[in-house]
Design an enzyme around this catalytic site. Structure first.
Site, short mmCIF file in Angstrom:
data_model
loop_
_atom_site.label_atom_id
_atom_site.label_comp_id
_atom_site.label_asym_id
_atom_site.label_seq_id
_atom_site.Cartn_x
_atom_site.Cartn_y
_atom_site.Cartn_z
N TYR A 166 0.83 -1.21 0.00
CA TYR A 166 0.00 0.00 0.00
C TYR A 166 0.87 1.27 0.00
O TYR A 166 0.63 2.21 -0.77
CB TYR A 166 -0.88 -0.07 1.25
CG TYR A 166 -1.90 1.00 1.44
CD1 TYR A 166 -3.00 1.10 0.59
CD2 TYR A 166 -1.82 1.88 2.52
CE1 TYR A 166 -3.96 2.08 0.80
CE2 TYR A 166 -2.77 2.85 2.74
CZ TYR A 166 -3.84 2.94 1.88
OH TYR A 166 -4.80 3.90 2.10
N LYS A 170 0.89 4.05 -2.89
CA LYS A 170 0.44 5.40 -2.57
C LYS A 170 1.50 6.46 -2.86
O LYS A 170 1.18 7.56 -3.30
CB LYS A 170 0.00 5.47 -1.09
CG LYS A 170 -1.34 4.78 -0.81
CD LYS A 170 -2.44 5.28 -1.72
CE LYS A 170 -3.83 5.05 -1.19
NZ LYS A 170 -4.86 5.45 -2.17
P1 NAD Z 1 -13.68 2.45 1.32
O1 NAD Z 1 -13.35 1.01 1.33
O2 NAD Z 1 -14.91 2.90 2.03
O3 NAD Z 1 -13.75 3.03 -0.16
C1 NAD Z 1 -13.03 2.52 -1.24
C2 NAD Z 1 -13.99 2.24 -2.38
O4 NAD Z 1 -13.25 1.85 -3.54
C3 NAD Z 1 -14.94 1.09 -2.05
O5 NAD Z 1 -16.29 1.53 -2.17
C4 NAD Z 1 -14.59 0.02 -3.08
O6 NAD Z 1 -15.69 -0.75 -3.52
C5 NAD Z 1 -13.99 0.84 -4.20
N1 NAD Z 1 -13.08 0.06 -5.06
C6 NAD Z 1 -12.15 -0.85 -4.68
N2 NAD Z 1 -11.52 -1.37 -5.74
C7 NAD Z 1 -12.06 -0.77 -6.84
C8 NAD Z 1 -11.80 -0.88 -8.22
N3 NAD Z 1 -10.87 -1.72 -8.70
N4 NAD Z 1 -12.53 -0.11 -9.08
C9 NAD Z 1 -13.47 0.74 -8.61
N5 NAD Z 1 -13.78 0.86 -7.29
C10 NAD Z 1 -13.06 0.12 -6.41
O7 NAD Z 1 -12.39 3.20 1.94
P2 NAD Z 1 -12.06 4.75 2.12
O8 NAD Z 1 -11.43 4.86 3.45
O9 NAD Z 1 -13.22 5.60 1.77
O10 NAD Z 1 -10.87 4.93 1.07
C11 NAD Z 1 -10.92 5.83 -0.03
C12 NAD Z 1 -9.49 6.12 -0.46
O11 NAD Z 1 -8.80 6.83 0.58
C13 NAD Z 1 -8.65 4.88 -0.73
O12 NAD Z 1 -7.80 5.12 -1.84
C14 NAD Z 1 -7.84 4.72 0.52
O13 NAD Z 1 -6.65 4.00 0.32
C15 NAD Z 1 -7.57 6.18 0.87
N6 NAD Z 1 -7.21 6.44 2.26
C16 NAD Z 1 -8.12 6.31 3.23
C17 NAD Z 1 -7.74 6.61 4.53
C18 NAD Z 1 -8.72 6.56 5.65
O14 NAD Z 1 -8.34 6.97 6.78
N7 NAD Z 1 -9.93 6.10 5.45
C19 NAD Z 1 -6.42 6.98 4.83
C20 NAD Z 1 -5.51 7.09 3.78
C21 NAD Z 1 -5.92 6.83 2.50
#
Ligand code: NAD
Length: 303
Positions: A166, A170
């Site tokens: 990851y 990233k």
């Molecule tokens: P989440 O799991 O709620 O959302 C991610 C979404 O991406 C899901 O709805 C999933 O179905 C969709 N997805 C996965 N693979 C896919 C694909 N191949 N094609 C299309 N859609 C796909 O998680 P989140 O926390 O809302 O994460 C959103 C983004 O933020 C991600 O990139 C995550 O790595 C990043 N992020 C989140 C956090 C946090 O604290 N939540 C921190 C750092 C980075």
């Protein structure tokens, strides 16, 4: 301050069926954007698929008086990434905004991580961001307008145990954005990065419930919305957001030292100067590798 609006703007938001992407989609939809809500609908570790999440966010936007269409393709494949962008063009005639947000997790220590865990995480985050950006770019270039917001993570910027796949993906997105900013600038295509912190299904397993409650995805959305707006006037920047915290992170290079290459500096010479070499005092950011090289070249002696 005038209200920031997205009337006549078309936004593609990947992974917008839940979590952060949903919050971005609802915000932009509520301010007049026509939104393509992309989501494959798989599990956190990237298994399966379901149309319900994307469709339900579309329903929410429409119920609030906005315009949106769903798309269920995966970002991690070049053919299907093109279909995501094509959905915007077919439904609304263009694409102005791309928010690369889709993501999955497969956390394991480096020792235990399978090659499949590495490749799958890289393919959704890094390949997915590359494919969607590459598919959107010609449309934005043609229109001389584009706003791209991609998603990195504190894991990439600062590191975290058990997330080599990851973290690598990233930080790759940061490198990609550093180059897209160069290629997009003269076409008014601005590319920036969000490093979010939010309580979503992705973090609900590692954070206590009271912290998850305080980290609403809606708290990240305002700065993502600003980066996606016409008024955004920066490119290649990295913004951190969560729980009401907004900040910027950057790669800063110290002034360093110059040892005369004619004297063939040794490892011992480097060791003797390591505190000065490590120091970031008087350091600065560079807008491109050309700028950074210019600094080095300015210190070189030419005959
Ligand atoms: P989440 O799991 O709620 O959302 C991610 C979404 O991406 C899901 O709805 C999933 O179905 C969709 N997805 C996965 N693979 C896919 C694909 N191949 N094609 C299309 N859609 C796909 O998680 P989140 O926390 O809302 O994460 C959103 C983004 O933020 C991600 O990139 C995550 O790595 C990043 N992020 C989140 C956090 C946090 O604290 N939540 C921190 C750092 C980075």
């Amino acid at each position: 301050m005038a209200e920031i609006r997205f009337d006549d703007r078309v936004a593609v938001i990947t992974g917008a069926g839940g979590g952060l992407g949903r919050a971005y989609a609802l915000l932009l939809g509520s301010r007049g954007a026509k939104v393509v809500v992309n989501d494959l609908g798989g599990s956190v570790d990237g298994v399966g698929g379901d149309n319900t999440p994307a469709q339900s966010v579309v329903d929410e936007i429409k119920a609030a008086g906005g315009e949106a269409v769903p798309n269920y393709d995966s970002v991690s494949d070049w053919e299907s990434a093109q279909k995501i962008v094509q959905t915007a063009v077919d439904s609304f005639g263009k694409i102005d905004i791309l928010i690369n947000n889709a993501g999955i997790l497969r956390d394991k220590s480096l020792q235990k991580m399978s090659i499949e865990d590495y490749e799958l995480v890289r393919s959704v985050h890094l390949d997915g961001t590359f494919f969607c950006t590459k598919a959107a770019f010609p449309h934005m270039r043609e229109a001389s307008y584009g706003r791209i917001v991609s998603t990195a993570s504190g894991t990439g910027v600062y590191g975290n145990f058990g997330q080599t796949n990851y973290g690598a993906a990233k930080m790759g997105i940061v490198g990609l954005t550093n180059c897209v900013k160069q290629e997009g600038f003269k076409y008014n295509i601005l590319a920036n990065v969000i490093v979010p912190q939010a309580g979503t299904r992705m973090t609900a397993t590692v954070l206590p419930p009271n912290v998850v409650e305080k980290l609403k995805p809606e708290y990240v959305a305002p700065i993502v919305g600003w980066m996606a707006s016409e008024g955004c006037d920066v490119t290649g920047m990295l913004f951190m957001a969560g729980a009401g915290y907004f900040s910027r992170s950057a790669i800063v290079e110290g002034p360093g030292i110059f040892l005369d290459p004619e004297t063939s500096p040794s490892m011992e010479d480097v060791a003797a100067q390591i505190e000065t070499i490590k120091s970031l005092e008087g350091g600065r950011e560079y807008g491109s590798v050309t700028e950074q090289s210019a600094y080095v070249f300015s210190k070189m002696k030419f005959d």
